[in-house]
Design a protein around this motif. Structure first.
Motif, PDB file in Angstrom:
ATOM      1  N   GLN A   2       1.044  -0.911  -0.377  1.00 24.27           N
ATOM      2  CA  GLN A   2      -0.277   0.341  -0.111  1.00 24.27           C
ATOM      3  C   GLN A   2       0.935   1.262   0.090  1.00 24.27           C
ATOM      4  OE1 GLN A   2      -3.464   0.358   1.073  1.00 24.27           O
ATOM      5  NE2 GLN A   2      -3.539  -0.747  -0.395  1.00 24.27           N
ATOM      6  N   TYR A   3       0.908   2.029  -0.783  1.00 30.04           N
ATOM      7  CA  TYR A   3       0.988   3.930  -0.626  1.00 30.04           C
ATOM      8  C   TYR A   3       0.754   4.226   0.969  1.00 30.04           C
ATOM      9  CZ  TYR A   3       0.949   3.745  -5.469  1.00 30.04           C
ATOM     10  OH  TYR A   3       0.607   3.803  -6.884  1.00 30.04           O
ATOM     11  N   PRO A   4       1.640   4.764   1.082  1.00 30.43           N
ATOM     12  CA  PRO A   4       1.342   5.623   2.004  1.00 30.43           C
ATOM     13  C   PRO A   4      -0.053   6.366   2.643  1.00 30.43           C
ATOM     14  CG  PRO A   4       3.459   6.551   1.666  1.00 30.43           C
ATOM     15  CD  PRO A   4       2.722   5.223   0.851  1.00 30.43           C
ATOM     16  N   LYS A   5      -0.666   6.350   4.149  1.00 26.90           N
ATOM     17  CA  LYS A   5      -1.825   6.667   3.651  1.00 26.90           C
ATOM     18  C   LYS A   5      -2.057   8.192   3.528  1.00 26.90           C
ATOM     19  CE  LYS A   5      -3.878   3.999   8.072  1.00 26.90           C
ATOM     20  NZ  LYS A   5      -2.650   4.041   9.113  1.00 26.90           N
ATOM     21  N   SER A   6      -0.615   9.021   3.489  1.00 24.00           N
ATOM     22  CA  SER A   6      -1.631  10.374   3.495  1.00 24.00           C
ATOM     23  C   SER A   6      -1.295  10.698   2.020  1.00 24.00           C
ATOM     24  CB  SER A   6      -0.176  11.534   3.737  1.00 24.00           C
ATOM     25  OG  SER A   6       1.125  10.592   3.186  1.00 24.00           O
ATOM     26  N   ILE A   7      -0.583   9.588   1.080  1.00 22.67           N
ATOM     27  CA  ILE A   7      -0.880   9.869  -0.705  1.00 22.67           C
ATOM     28  C   ILE A   7      -2.101   8.731  -1.032  1.00 22.67           C
ATOM     29  CG2 ILE A   7       0.446   8.835  -2.522  1.00 22.67           C
ATOM     30  CD1 ILE A   7       2.945   8.648  -0.979  1.00 22.67           C
ATOM     31  N   ARG A   9      -4.826   8.941   0.976  1.00 26.65           N
ATOM     32  CA  ARG A   9      -5.768  10.098   1.422  1.00 26.65           C
ATOM     33  C   ARG A   9      -5.987  10.875   0.502  1.00 26.65           C
ATOM     34  NH1 ARG A   9      -5.148  10.136   6.389  1.00 26.65           N
ATOM     35  NH2 ARG A   9      -3.528  10.401   6.863  1.00 26.65           N
ATOM     36  N   LEU A  10      -4.536  11.384  -0.516  1.00 29.03           N
ATOM     37  CA  LEU A  10      -5.074  12.698  -1.463  1.00 29.03           C
ATOM     38  C   LEU A  10      -5.345  11.714  -2.967  1.00 29.03           C
ATOM     39  CD1 LEU A  10      -4.519  15.142  -2.518  1.00 29.03           C
ATOM     40  CD2 LEU A  10      -1.762  14.544  -2.707  1.00 29.03           C
ATOM     41  N   LEU A  13      -9.877  10.909  -2.677  1.00 26.77           N
ATOM     42  CA  LEU A  13      -9.687  12.438  -3.220  1.00 26.77           C
ATOM     43  C   LEU A  13      -9.873  12.769  -4.623  1.00 26.77           C
ATOM     44  CD1 LEU A  13      -9.042  14.542  -0.206  1.00 26.77           C
ATOM     45  CD2 LEU A  13     -10.771  14.146  -0.664  1.00 26.77           C
ATOM     46  N   GLU A  26      -3.148   8.538  -9.298  1.00 32.85           N
ATOM     47  CA  GLU A  26      -1.874   7.830  -8.265  1.00 32.85           C
ATOM     48  C   GLU A  26      -0.828   9.064  -9.310  1.00 32.85           C
ATOM     49  OE1 GLU A  26      -1.429   3.884  -8.459  1.00 32.85           O
ATOM     50  OE2 GLU A  26      -2.767   3.409  -7.255  1.00 32.85           O
ATOM     51  N   ALA A  29      -0.759  12.470  -8.009  1.00 31.14           N
ATOM     52  CA  ALA A  29      -0.241  12.349  -6.386  1.00 31.14           C
ATOM     53  C   ALA A  29       1.368  12.548  -6.300  1.00 31.14           C
ATOM     54  CB  ALA A  29      -1.470  11.397  -5.548  1.00 31.14           C
ATOM     55  N   PHE A  30       1.279  11.360  -6.846  1.00 31.69           N
ATOM     56  CA  PHE A  30       2.815  11.572  -6.975  1.00 31.69           C
ATOM     57  C   PHE A  30       3.876  12.954  -7.388  1.00 31.69           C
ATOM     58  CE2 PHE A  30       2.509   7.859  -5.688  1.00 31.69           C
ATOM     59  CZ  PHE A  30       3.430   7.531  -4.483  1.00 31.69           C
ATOM     60  N   LEU A  32       2.007  15.872  -7.482  1.00 29.49           N
ATOM     61  CA  LEU A  32       2.127  16.905  -6.442  1.00 29.49           C
ATOM     62  C   LEU A  32       3.337  16.670  -5.784  1.00 29.49           C
ATOM     63  CD1 LEU A  32      -1.575  17.184  -6.365  1.00 29.49           C
ATOM     64  CD2 LEU A  32      -0.361  18.472  -6.523  1.00 29.49           C
ATOM     65  N   LEU A  33       3.650  15.258  -5.143  1.00 26.68           N
ATOM     66  CA  LEU A  33       4.457  15.449  -4.067  1.00 26.68           C
ATOM     67  C   LEU A  33       6.344  15.621  -4.751  1.00 26.68           C
ATOM     68  CD1 LEU A  33       4.969  13.471  -1.754  1.00 26.68           C
ATOM     69  CD2 LEU A  33       5.290  11.823  -2.524  1.00 26.68           C
TER      70      LEU A  33
END
Lengths: 197, 197
Positions: A2-7, A9-10, A13, A26, A29-30, A32-33
């Motif tokens: 699994q991806y970390p929870k913060s990722i 969640r993003l 959304l 995904e 999200a990556f 943005l990160l």
């Protein structure tokens, strides 16, 4: 894994955006990160906050900052109403520079399958406008979809009690298109609505 | 006609996401404005804030919350290193459940056209790890692109001074694919790397 929870969640959304599947969420999200600076992310957060401040005209339902740039503009024809399904479509029509009347944004389209009946359209304000503003012409600028067609048919019936002329956007082949790629239904409509040339 | 400034700003930010053109950014912005609740937008803002708290392992460069789940995991083979170009690809490889060694995330790929030379790869930490961790095998899991190929070739040369075996992911036809849709280059590689059956 699994991806970390913060990722996670993003991702879930971003997955809510129209047309964004799990994979694309995904990817966003990556990006943005990994590729956005702290400042850019803050800018995005601020832009999201600003959305809450966007106002809608009480009369026509289009997006307005302060006074409505349509309803309050005396240069526009007051007796012409173009009915659209979303505030975004007001901008799309404005970009054609071919229309100088007023707009009326419906609250939605008829969709019996989704349980949206006539009360979902919010017609009271439309009827009130037609009466008080002495509207003479109504243009239905709705999607050519099951919902759009149903709503147009319904409105045509409902508007019969008013002394207004009702029209709908023309059907035909898109400008610049090759006949090879135009579907049969469109071609049939274009044929029956052909104009002398 | 221009969109209101707040929507314009949001559009130009969303436009920075990978693969998001001007039109898609407008679609997202209007969806966020018209169909997302205040709470959902707040959730998105919070998720963006959380990204700043995501940490990276100092040793391997992958995403870690606290202790690195790879480097600090004694169950994983310590003498195998898989080299990837982005922390996202660590998750992609993990999903195969076929690899139980450690990872090393490069800082980027070689790209002379973009002015990214060997200093952009951040190789010092890789070399240090090979020495101190007694690495025996290195797997290059980089894109099959101009940049990926160049980086693989460069790493192959650089790693010759170490007593490690270096391999690269196999090329061949994708599982489940129809030969009809496989490009010539891939087919040629699949042919020359055919295995007895």
């Amino acid at each position: 894994m699994q991806y970390p929870k913060s990722i996670e969640r993003l991702c879930s959304l971003l997955h809510k955006l129209p047309g964004v599947g799990r994979r694309t969420s995904e990817r966003y999200a990556f990006d943005l990160l990994l590729h956005w600076s702290e400042k850019e992310r803050l800018d995005l957060q601020r832009a999201l906050t600003e959305l809450s401040g966007v106002g809608f005209c009480q009369t026509c339902g289009s997006i307005s900052e302060g006074a409505c740039s349509f309803c309050q503009n005396p240069a526009r024809r007051q007796d012409q109403l173009c009915i659209v399904a979303s505030p975004k479509e007001v901008f799309t029509l404005e970009q054609t520079r071919e229309y100088s009347g007023l707009y009326h944004v419906l609250k939605g389209l008829l969709s019996p399958l989704d349980g949206r009946g006539e009360e979902a359209l919010g017609l009271e304000s439309l009827f009130a406008r037609i009466k008080t503003q002495d509207v003479k012409e109504i243009i239905l600028a709705l999607d050519s979809s099951l919902e759009g067609d149903a709503t147009c048919l319904f409105l045509k019936e409902e508007l019969k009690v008013f002394p207004v002329s009702v029209s709908r956007l023309a059907f035909g082949i898109p400008v610049g298109s090759s006949l090879e790629y135009v579907d049969g239904g469109t071609l049939a409509r274009a044929l029956s609505a052909r104009s002398s040339y």
